[in-house]
Design a protein around this motif. Structure first.
Motif, short mmCIF file in Angstrom:
data_model
loop_
_atom_site.label_atom_id
_atom_site.label_comp_id
_atom_site.label_asym_id
_atom_site.label_seq_id
_atom_site.Cartn_x
_atom_site.Cartn_y
_atom_site.Cartn_z
N GLY A 30 0.85 -1.19 0.00
CA GLY A 30 0.00 0.00 0.00
C GLY A 30 0.89 1.24 0.00
N PHE A 31 0.42 2.31 0.62
CA PHE A 31 1.26 3.52 0.70
C PHE A 31 1.24 4.08 2.11
N GLY A 32 2.43 4.23 2.70
CA GLY A 32 2.56 4.95 3.98
C GLY A 32 2.01 4.21 5.19
N ILE A 76 9.38 21.10 7.08
CA ILE A 76 9.47 20.80 5.64
C ILE A 76 9.70 19.31 5.46
N PHE A 77 9.45 18.82 4.24
CA PHE A 77 9.72 17.40 4.00
C PHE A 77 10.06 17.15 2.54
N GLU A 78 10.47 15.93 2.25
CA GLU A 78 10.77 15.49 0.90
C GLU A 78 10.17 14.11 0.67
N GLY A 79 10.12 13.67 -0.56
CA GLY A 79 9.70 12.30 -0.88
C GLY A 79 10.53 11.80 -2.03
N LEU A 80 11.19 10.67 -1.85
CA LEU A 80 11.94 10.03 -2.94
C LEU A 80 11.90 8.53 -2.72
N LEU A 143 10.94 1.48 -2.08
CA LEU A 143 11.03 1.94 -0.69
C LEU A 143 10.92 3.46 -0.71
N TYR A 144 9.81 3.97 -0.19
CA TYR A 144 9.57 5.42 -0.18
C TYR A 144 10.34 6.03 1.00
N LEU A 145 11.09 7.08 0.72
CA LEU A 145 11.92 7.72 1.75
C LEU A 145 11.34 9.09 2.06
N ARG A 146 11.22 9.37 3.33
CA ARG A 146 10.60 10.62 3.75
C ARG A 146 11.57 11.38 4.67
N PRO A 147 12.44 12.22 4.08
CA PRO A 147 13.25 13.13 4.89
C PRO A 147 12.36 14.28 5.38
N SER A 175 1.18 1.14 -5.00
CA SER A 175 0.47 2.20 -5.69
C SER A 175 -0.07 3.23 -4.68
N TYR A 176 0.03 4.52 -5.03
CA TYR A 176 -0.47 5.57 -4.14
C TYR A 176 -1.99 5.54 -4.09
N PHE A 177 -2.61 5.29 -5.25
CA PHE A 177 -4.07 5.25 -5.29
C PHE A 177 -4.54 3.81 -5.16
N ALA A 203 7.46 25.71 -1.75
CA ALA A 203 8.22 24.96 -0.73
C ALA A 203 7.44 23.69 -0.39
N LYS A 204 8.18 22.64 -0.03
CA LYS A 204 7.48 21.41 0.36
C LYS A 204 7.36 21.44 1.88
N CYS A 205 6.31 22.09 2.33
CA CYS A 205 6.10 22.23 3.78
C CYS A 205 4.72 21.70 4.14
N ASN A 208 1.28 23.57 3.44
CA ASN A 208 0.62 23.54 2.12
C ASN A 208 -0.34 22.36 2.03
N TYR A 209 0.07 21.26 2.63
CA TYR A 209 -0.76 20.04 2.56
C TYR A 209 -1.94 20.18 3.52
N ALA A 210 -1.68 20.78 4.67
CA ALA A 210 -2.79 21.02 5.60
C ALA A 210 -3.85 21.91 4.93
N GLY A 242 -3.51 18.48 -4.84
CA GLY A 242 -3.10 18.58 -3.45
C GLY A 242 -1.65 18.17 -3.23
N GLY A 243 -1.12 17.26 -4.01
CA GLY A 243 0.26 16.82 -3.85
C GLY A 243 0.87 16.31 -5.14
N MET A 244 0.41 16.79 -6.27
CA MET A 244 0.90 16.32 -7.57
C MET A 244 0.84 17.43 -8.61
N CYS A 309 1.21 13.81 -11.74
CA CYS A 309 2.47 13.11 -11.46
C CYS A 309 3.07 13.56 -10.14
N GLY A 310 3.84 12.66 -9.57
CA GLY A 310 4.56 12.94 -8.33
C GLY A 310 5.37 11.71 -7.97
N THR A 311 6.24 11.83 -7.00
CA THR A 311 7.04 10.66 -6.63
C THR A 311 6.12 9.53 -6.16
N ALA A 312 5.16 9.87 -5.32
CA ALA A 312 4.27 8.83 -4.79
C ALA A 312 3.34 8.31 -5.88
N ALA A 313 2.77 9.21 -6.67
CA ALA A 313 1.75 8.82 -7.65
C ALA A 313 2.35 8.38 -8.98
#
Ligand code: COI
Length: 363
Positions: A30-32, A76-80, A143-147, A175-177, A203-205, A208-210, A242-244, A309-313
Motif C-alpha cells: 500500500g502507501f505509507g 518541511i519534507f521530501e519524498g523520494l 522503498l519510499y523515503l521521507r526526509p 500504488s499511491y491510489f 516549498a514542500k512544507c 501547504n498540505y494542511a 493537493g500533492g501532484m 504526477c509525483g514521486t508517490a503517484a
C-alpha cells in the motif's frame, strides 16, 4: 535543556518483524502504512550546527507540548524512492534534486539548510541499513523515503527555532491510489486556494498540505479522488493537485504543464517527464493553463489526455474533471501518459538506459 525530540527505541512500526512477515508486507505494501526498522536523525543548534547524526532504531519522538513546530508549523519534507533492479542492486532516482529542493524549502521556512552531501548520506545510510525492506523488483514496488525537518525547540515565541531536528524514515510503497494505475477523478476547488503569491507554494512544507485537506475532503464528498487548485489571486489559472503536478496532452501531441509560478511545487517527476517527453520527440511547453482551457479543451477533444504526477503517484491518468454544476471526461486517458510512465519506470527499475545519469547506486 531545550531538547524536545529524541528518538526512543520504541516500536511504532514493524520493528523486528521476521522475514516472512516482511515478505508479506512487501508483497502488498500500500502507501505509507508500514515503516522499516530504523530511522536517521540529527539535530541543529546555532552553536553546534548539525550534530548527533546517526541511524537509530525506528521509534516515536518525545515531544514537549510547547515544541515550536506543533504551534507554528515550521516544518518541511521530501519524498523520494529506492528501487531494486533485477540484479538485486538498489538505486535512488535523482536524490540530488530532492536535496536541493529541501534546501530551498528550508530557506523559505527559515530553517537551517542541510548540506546536499549530508542529505545524501542520511538517505543512503538508512537505505543500506534497511536494505531488506526494499521490495523485490517486478511489481513496481519501492522503498519510499521521507526526509523531514522541524522546529524542535521548546519555545512559544514566534521566531525561527534555535533547535531543529532532521530525520529520515522509510516505508515500503506500492500504488499511491487504491486500485493501482487507473484514471482518477478530480474535483475543481473554486472556493479554496492552496498557495498565494509570495506564500509557501513552491516549498514542500506541511502547511501547504494542511491547507489542501478541506478541499480534498470536498473532493471525496463529491465522489472524486483528488482536488485541483487554481491560482489564489484570480481563481482562473490551473496550479496543481493537493500533492501532484499536472500535464495536458493536446491532439497534435504537444504536452503542456503549468509553468512554475512561484506557488507551484517544482516536482522531480514533473522535471523528469519534461525531459523524457523531449527525448521521445514530444513538444513540451511550460506555460499558464486557464481553467476554461482545461474544461473546453477536454470537451472539444483538443486536449486528449490529462495526467497527474509525483514521486508517490508516479504518473496517473486523469479521467474526469468535476466542479459544482458540471463535469468533463477525457477522451483517451492513457496513450501518451502511459508511454511516458513506462519509460520513467523502466529507467527507475534499470530496465531502460539511464541516459541522463539520474540513478545513484546505494547497495
Ligand atoms: C510525493 O509524491 O512524494 C509527495 O510528497 C506527495 C504526497 C502527497 C505523498
Amino acid at each position: 535543556m531545550t531538547t524536545a525530540a529524541t528518538a526512543s527505541g520504541g516500536n511504532a512500526g514493524q520493528r523486528g518483524v521476521d522475514a516472512a512477515r516482511r515478505a508479506e508486507i512487501l508483497a502488498e505494501p500500500g502507501f505509507g502504512r508500514y515503516f522499516t526498522d530504523h530511522m536517521f536523525t540529527s539535530t541543529w543548534t546555532p552553536d553546534l550546527g548539525w550534530h548527533d547524526a546517526a541511524v537509530r532504531d525506528y521509534g516515536p519522538f518525545r515531544l514537549d507540548p510547547a515544541t515550536a513546530t506543533l504551534h507554528y508549523a515550521q516544518e518541511i519534507f521530501e519524498g523520494l524512492k529506492a528501487y531494486r533492479h533485477p540484479d538485486g542492486s538498489v538505486w535512488l532516482f535523482r536524490p540530488e534534486m530532492n536535496a536541493a529542493r529541501f534546501q530551498r524549502s528550508a530557506r523559505r521556512l527559515a530553517l537551517p539548510e542541510l548540506p546536499v552531501e549530508d542529505f545524501l548520506t542520511a538517505v543512503e545510510s538508512l537505505v543500506r541499513t534497511d536494505v531488506d525492506w526494499v521490495p523485490p523488483t517486478g511489481d513496481e514496488h519501492s522503498l519510499y523515503l521521507r526526509p523531514f525537518m522541524f522546529a524542535s525547540e521548546v519555545f512559544l515565541g514566534v521566531r525561527p527555532a534555535n533547535e531543529v531536528t532532521f530525520a529520515v524514515i522509510a516505508s515500503p510503497a506500492g500504488s499511491y491510489f487504491a486500485g493501482g494505475v487507473r484514471p482518477v477523478s478530480i474535483w475543481l476547488s473554486e472556493e479554496y486556494a492552496r498557495a498565494a503569491p509570495g506564500g509557501t507554494g513552491a516549498a514542500k512544507c506541511g502547511g501547504n498540505y494542511a491547507a489542501s485537506l478541506l478541499a480534498q475532503r470536498e473532493a471525496i464528498a463529491n465522489g472524486c479522488d483528488q482536488v485541483a487548485f487554481l491560482d489564489a489571486a484570480e481563481h482562473s489559472t490551473v496550479e496543481e493537485l493537493g500533492g501532484m503536478n499536472l500535464f495536458f496532452v493536446y491532439h497534435d501531441g504537444t504536452i503542456v504543464t503549468p509553468e512554475l509560478s512561484g506557488s507551484i511545487l517544482e516536482g522531480v517527476t514533473r522535471s523528469s517527464i519534461i525531459e523524457i517527453a523531449d527525448d521521445l520527440g514530444y513538444k513540451v511547453i511550460e506555460r499558464q493553463v486557464g481553467i476554461e482551457e482545461w474544461r473546453s479543451g477536454v470537451a472539444s477533444r483538443e486536449i486528449t489526455e490529462v495526467f497527474a504526477c509525483g514521486t508517490a503517484a508516479v504518473i496517473t491518468p486523469v479521467g474526469t474533471l468535476k466542479w459544482r454544476g458540471g463535469e468533463v471526461v477525457s477522451a483517451r486517458v492513457d496513450e501518451v501518459s502511459m508511454r511516458l510512465r513506462q519509460q520513467l519506470v523502466d529507467i527507475q527499475y534499470g530496465l531502460a538506459p539511464d541516459g541522463h545519469g539520474w540513478l545513484r547506486r546505494v547497495a
